[in-house]
Design a protein around this motif. Structure first.
Motif, PDB file in Angstrom:
ATOM      1  N   ALA B 171     -21.653 -19.635 -20.386  1.00  0.00           N
ATOM      2  CA  ALA B 171     -21.054 -19.100 -19.163  1.00  0.00           C
ATOM      3  C   ALA B 171     -21.884 -17.947 -18.623  1.00  0.00           C
ATOM      4  O   ALA B 171     -22.171 -17.882 -17.421  1.00  0.00           O
ATOM      5  N   ARG B 172     -22.310 -17.033 -19.487  1.00  0.00           N
ATOM      6  CA  ARG B 172     -23.066 -15.869 -19.002  1.00  0.00           C
ATOM      7  C   ARG B 172     -24.369 -16.281 -18.344  1.00  0.00           C
ATOM      8  O   ARG B 172     -24.732 -15.803 -17.276  1.00  0.00           O
ATOM      9  N   SER B 173     -25.119 -17.181 -18.983  1.00  0.00           N
ATOM     10  CA  SER B 173     -26.389 -17.614 -18.375  1.00  0.00           C
ATOM     11  C   SER B 173     -26.134 -18.309 -17.045  1.00  0.00           C
ATOM     12  O   SER B 173     -26.870 -18.101 -16.076  1.00  0.00           O
ATOM     13  N   ASN B 174     -25.099 -19.135 -16.984  1.00  0.00           N
ATOM     14  CA  ASN B 174     -24.756 -19.786 -15.718  1.00  0.00           C
ATOM     15  C   ASN B 174     -24.404 -18.760 -14.640  1.00  0.00           C
ATOM     16  O   ASN B 174     -24.860 -18.874 -13.505  1.00  0.00           O
ATOM     17  N   ILE B 175     -23.596 -17.769 -15.012  1.00  0.00           N
ATOM     18  CA  ILE B 175     -23.171 -16.758 -14.032  1.00  0.00           C
ATOM     19  C   ILE B 175     -24.395 -16.027 -13.461  1.00  0.00           C
ATOM     20  O   ILE B 175     -24.578 -15.943 -12.244  1.00  0.00           O
ATOM     21  N   PHE B 176     -25.261 -15.521 -14.352  1.00  0.00           N
ATOM     22  CA  PHE B 176     -26.427 -14.748 -13.874  1.00  0.00           C
ATOM     23  C   PHE B 176     -27.305 -15.607 -12.958  1.00  0.00           C
ATOM     24  O   PHE B 176     -27.717 -15.168 -11.889  1.00  0.00           O
ATOM     25  N   GLY B 177     -27.583 -16.827 -13.385  1.00  0.00           N
ATOM     26  CA  GLY B 177     -28.487 -17.685 -12.623  1.00  0.00           C
ATOM     27  C   GLY B 177     -27.877 -18.133 -11.301  1.00  0.00           C
ATOM     28  O   GLY B 177     -28.524 -18.069 -10.247  1.00  0.00           O
ATOM     29  N   LEU B 178     -26.633 -18.585 -11.351  1.00  0.00           N
ATOM     30  CA  LEU B 178     -25.999 -19.131 -10.140  1.00  0.00           C
ATOM     31  C   LEU B 178     -25.845 -18.059  -9.066  1.00  0.00           C
ATOM     32  O   LEU B 178     -26.083 -18.311  -7.886  1.00  0.00           O
ATOM     33  N   ILE B 179     -25.457 -16.849  -9.473  1.00  0.00           N
ATOM     34  CA  ILE B 179     -25.257 -15.784  -8.486  1.00  0.00           C
ATOM     35  C   ILE B 179     -26.579 -15.413  -7.819  1.00  0.00           C
ATOM     36  O   ILE B 179     -26.653 -15.225  -6.605  1.00  0.00           O
ATOM     37  N   LYS B 180     -27.657 -15.386  -8.621  1.00  0.00           N
ATOM     38  CA  LYS B 180     -28.975 -15.065  -8.038  1.00  0.00           C
ATOM     39  C   LYS B 180     -29.385 -16.089  -6.991  1.00  0.00           C
ATOM     40  O   LYS B 180     -30.102 -15.771  -6.058  1.00  0.00           O
ATOM     41  N   LEU B 181     -28.967 -17.342  -7.177  1.00  0.00           N
ATOM     42  CA  LEU B 181     -29.360 -18.389  -6.235  1.00  0.00           C
ATOM     43  C   LEU B 181     -28.313 -18.584  -5.129  1.00  0.00           C
ATOM     44  O   LEU B 181     -28.388 -19.534  -4.368  1.00  0.00           O
ATOM     45  N   GLY B 182     -27.299 -17.702  -5.084  1.00  0.00           N
ATOM     46  CA  GLY B 182     -26.402 -17.696  -3.929  1.00  0.00           C
ATOM     47  C   GLY B 182     -25.127 -18.493  -4.074  1.00  0.00           C
ATOM     48  O   GLY B 182     -24.403 -18.682  -3.093  1.00  0.00           O
ATOM     49  N   ALA B 183     -24.809 -18.987  -5.277  1.00  0.00           N
ATOM     50  CA  ALA B 183     -23.556 -19.728  -5.459  1.00  0.00           C
ATOM     51  C   ALA B 183     -22.383 -18.764  -5.540  1.00  0.00           C
ATOM     52  O   ALA B 183     -22.556 -17.574  -5.815  1.00  0.00           O
ATOM     53  N   LYS B 184     -21.165 -19.299  -5.247  1.00  0.00           N
ATOM     54  CA  LYS B 184     -19.945 -18.517  -5.438  1.00  0.00           C
ATOM     55  C   LYS B 184     -19.280 -19.015  -6.720  1.00  0.00           C
ATOM     56  O   LYS B 184     -18.897 -20.183  -6.801  1.00  0.00           O
ATOM     57  N   VAL B 185     -19.184 -18.126  -7.691  1.00  0.00           N
ATOM     58  CA  VAL B 185     -18.734 -18.541  -9.023  1.00  0.00           C
ATOM     59  C   VAL B 185     -17.301 -18.077  -9.259  1.00  0.00           C
ATOM     60  O   VAL B 185     -16.961 -16.925  -9.005  1.00  0.00           O
ATOM     61  N   THR B 186     -16.447 -19.005  -9.723  1.00  0.00           N
ATOM     62  CA  THR B 186     -15.080 -18.660 -10.117  1.00  0.00           C
ATOM     63  C   THR B 186     -14.899 -18.999 -11.590  1.00  0.00           C
ATOM     64  O   THR B 186     -15.245 -20.105 -12.023  1.00  0.00           O
ATOM     65  N   LEU B 187     -14.420 -18.026 -12.353  1.00  0.00           N
ATOM     66  CA  LEU B 187     -14.171 -18.256 -13.771  1.00  0.00           C
ATOM     67  C   LEU B 187     -12.689 -18.547 -13.949  1.00  0.00           C
ATOM     68  O   LEU B 187     -11.842 -17.852 -13.383  1.00  0.00           O
ATOM     69  N   VAL B 188     -12.365 -19.571 -14.729  1.00  0.00           N
ATOM     70  CA  VAL B 188     -10.976 -19.997 -14.887  1.00  0.00           C
ATOM     71  C   VAL B 188     -10.636 -20.107 -16.369  1.00  0.00           C
ATOM     72  O   VAL B 188     -11.407 -20.687 -17.145  1.00  0.00           O
ATOM     73  N   GLY B 189      -9.451 -19.584 -16.737  1.00  0.00           N
ATOM     74  CA  GLY B 189      -8.991 -19.708 -18.120  1.00  0.00           C
ATOM     75  C   GLY B 189      -7.871 -18.717 -18.352  1.00  0.00           C
ATOM     76  O   GLY B 189      -7.519 -17.939 -17.464  1.00  0.00           O
ATOM     77  N   PRO B 190      -7.312 -18.720 -19.561  1.00  0.00           N
ATOM     78  CA  PRO B 190      -6.256 -17.761 -19.878  1.00  0.00           C
ATOM     79  C   PRO B 190      -6.806 -16.331 -19.836  1.00  0.00           C
ATOM     80  O   PRO B 190      -7.996 -16.120 -20.076  1.00  0.00           O
ATOM     81  N   SER B 191      -5.930 -15.372 -19.509  1.00  0.00           N
ATOM     82  CA  SER B 191      -6.423 -13.999 -19.321  1.00  0.00           C
ATOM     83  C   SER B 191      -7.052 -13.432 -20.594  1.00  0.00           C
ATOM     84  O   SER B 191      -7.913 -12.567 -20.532  1.00  0.00           O
ATOM     85  N   THR B 192      -6.669 -13.963 -21.749  1.00  0.00           N
ATOM     86  CA  THR B 192      -7.270 -13.482 -22.999  1.00  0.00           C
ATOM     87  C   THR B 192      -8.737 -13.893 -23.108  1.00  0.00           C
ATOM     88  O   THR B 192      -9.544 -13.195 -23.702  1.00  0.00           O
ATOM     89  N   LEU B 193      -9.090 -15.044 -22.520  1.00  0.00           N
ATOM     90  CA  LEU B 193     -10.472 -15.546 -22.608  1.00  0.00           C
ATOM     91  C   LEU B 193     -11.263 -15.285 -21.333  1.00  0.00           C
ATOM     92  O   LEU B 193     -12.487 -15.410 -21.324  1.00  0.00           O
ATOM     93  N   VAL B 194     -10.574 -14.953 -20.245  1.00  0.00           N
ATOM     94  CA  VAL B 194     -11.253 -14.654 -18.979  1.00  0.00           C
ATOM     95  C   VAL B 194     -10.714 -13.338 -18.435  1.00  0.00           C
ATOM     96  O   VAL B 194      -9.968 -13.315 -17.462  1.00  0.00           O
ATOM     97  N   PRO B 195     -11.073 -12.223 -19.061  1.00  0.00           N
ATOM     98  CA  PRO B 195     -10.554 -10.936 -18.596  1.00  0.00           C
ATOM     99  C   PRO B 195     -11.131 -10.561 -17.234  1.00  0.00           C
ATOM    100  O   PRO B 195     -12.207 -11.019 -16.843  1.00  0.00           O
ATOM    101  N   ARG B 196     -10.387  -9.716 -16.514  1.00  0.00           N
ATOM    102  CA  ARG B 196     -10.791  -9.269 -15.164  1.00  0.00           C
ATOM    103  C   ARG B 196     -12.132  -8.542 -15.143  1.00  0.00           C
ATOM    104  O   ARG B 196     -12.790  -8.468 -14.110  1.00  0.00           O
TER     105      ARG B 196
END
Lengths: 189, 307
Positions: B171-196
């Motif tokens: 997830a982290r590598s995807n987030i860093f790469g996708l944001i640099k190339l202009g994608a809009k990324v949404t992370l989905v999951g329970p709040s324990t695994l996807v904190p704010r």
């Protein structure tokens, strides 16, 4: 030596050897020679080495269409991943996807490059082609042959033989690649 | 562009230009896989060591095949056969490997930062094949490559990453790469695994998958690592599937051209139903094929520069 298949950003400073018209004449003559020496033109594939070899192959195919009234197949042959000096050059050559009409068996592949110098690029192209299959014949065409071969390789078709010193550079500009008028320059170091 | 890095440690430190350059280089290497002879001499004479301190089959195999197609010589070292089990430190093990004149070290390690640690100390190229919950850059690159191949671009696409984000290097590598190339990324999951806290990285966080799916151009499902899952993060596998699994029913919410991705190995019936994993929107096997091309590109660039 050509500059790793990259676009040039500025005009060269040096002696202009060929202008656009001279390049056109040289390529037209090569097209005639290809027609003369290949009875079965349908079996011929013009395989350009990126970047300028690909553009030269496209122009040769156009001349052959005009003169020989035949559509000849073209392709791209990447040599960067077949070079034998990776890790020793200051700049890593850019790799490109090869694209050849397959199968190559029974066909004549003509490797097309802008400048023939040491012959190492042509050797790499021979190696690359053999990974696609076993053509009936492989030939070599270059717009400029500047000498100084380091391998037993010679061209079948040459636009212009140009004696040079090793320290000199040949710089080629082609409109569709460099966005500058066609021309060949001899640049002293 | 002129590639200058001997190491690939993460996508966080790469520029958009560098990421695009790797993807273009991968285009050229993908073509090699379609040749009669699927091998080029680009890294002939170089030695690559696959040093996997954490178990992995697919990443190791992919790197091994990529190196073979570039004509490098390969040695595989896994946890059980390594002297780390005898108390040797990571640095000593690595220095021994370098004394064998290894040119490229591909490292999988359970500790975040292990590849950085070695890259600073070794002349060899170090390629991060996954370090703890930090980064898995070649997986991020192959996911981005697959999206670009199927959708023609990255810019402005809505990419949903679903699952165990907290522990996921993918997830982290995807987030860093996708944001640099202009994608809009949404992370989905329970709040324990996807904190704010993840919003600081420039992404959107959601705990309701049904709100995210209809807008998504890409859904990337991460594996629920039940072998690692500590009990306190979510009540159970069944409840996870009910709330966040991409079931056959839920897949009806997707746009027809939305891509379904998964880094594998998939847990059928947990994060994804079989019908969806094998359906027409799934590009899971294309990811595997593209992984080979992307790893060839990374090995060629990092291993091919003169040092």
């Amino acid at each position: 030596m050509q500059m790793n298949g990259k676009k040039h950003s500025s005009s060269p400073t040096g002696n202009q050897i060929l202008d656009a018209e001279a390049i056109r004449r040289a390529l037209r003559r090569i097209a005639h020679e290809i027609i003369e020496q290949n009875a079965d033109l349908k079996s011929v594939v013009l395989a350009g080495i990126p970047l300028r070899g690909v553009e030269i192959a496209r122009r040769l195919a156009e001349f052959i269409r005009e003169v020989g009234k035949i559509d000849i197949e073209t392709g791209t042959i990447d040599v960067a991943m077949h070079r034998d000096d990776v890790g020793t050059r200051a700049e890593l050559p850019m790799v490109h996807a090869s694209k050849l009409p397959l199968p190559l068996e029974q066909r004549t592949v003509i490797i097309i490059d802008d400048v023939l110098f040491t012959g190492r690029t042509a050797r790499a192209a021979l190696d690359a082609i053999s990974s696609f299959g076993r053509p009936a014949r492989i030939q070599l065409a270059a717009l400029i042959d500047r000498g100084h071969r380091e391998l037993p390789i010679r061209a079948d078709y040459v636009g212009k033989n140009l004696p040079t010193a090793t320290r000199e550079q040949i710089q080629v500009r082609l409109q569709n690649i460099d966005e500058e008028p066609d021309g060949v320059w001899l640049v002293k170091e | 562009m002129n590639w200058k890095r001997k190491d690939l440690l993460g996508l966080r430190e790469l520029s958009a230009d560098e990421i695009n350059f790797i993807l273009e280089t991968a285009d050229a290497f993908k073509q090699v896989g379609t040749r009669e002879i699927k091998k080029v001499p680009a890294l002939r004479g170089k030695t690559l060591i696959n040093f996997f301190v954490e178990p992995s089959t697919r990443t190791r195999t992919s790197f091994e095949l990529a190196a073979q197609r570039l004509s490098a010589d390969i040695v595989n070292i896994s946890v059980s056969s390594s002297s780390l089990t005898k108390g040797e430190t990571l640095k000593d093990t690595a220095r021994n490997l370098e004394a064998l004149h290894a040119d490229i070290l591909v490292l999988r390690h359970s500790s975040a930062g292990a590849p950085q640690f070695l890259a600073k100390r070794l002349k060899s190229s170090v390629i991060n094949a996954g370090d703890g919950a930090h980064e898995h850059p070649t997986q991020g690159l192959l996911d981005i490559y697959t999206i670009r191949e199927k959708r023609g671009k990255i810019d402005n696409l809505n990419v949903a990453i679903v699952g165990d984000i907290l522990f996921s290097r993918v997830a982290r590598s995807n987030i860093f790469g996708l944001i640099k190339l202009g994608a809009k990324v949404t992370l989905v999951g329970p709040s324990t695994l996807v904190p704010r806290e993840f919003e600081k990285l420039g992404v959107t966080v959601s705990h309701k998958i049904d709100n995210v799916l209809p807008e998504a151009d890409v859904v990337n499902l991460l594996r629920i690592q039940h072998e690692r899952q500590r009990k306190e993060y979510f009540p159970g596998i069944g409840e996870y599937t009910t709330l966040f699994g991409l079931t056959k029913e839920r897949a009806k919410l997707l746009k027809p051209d939305c891509l379904v991705m998964h880094p594998g190995p998939i847990n059928r019936g947990v994060e994804i139903d079989s019908e969806v994993a094998d359906g027409i929107q799934s590009v899971i096997l294309a990811q595997v094929t593209n992984g080979l091309a992307v790893r060839m590109a990374v090995l060629y660039l990092c291993g091919g520069i003169s040092t």
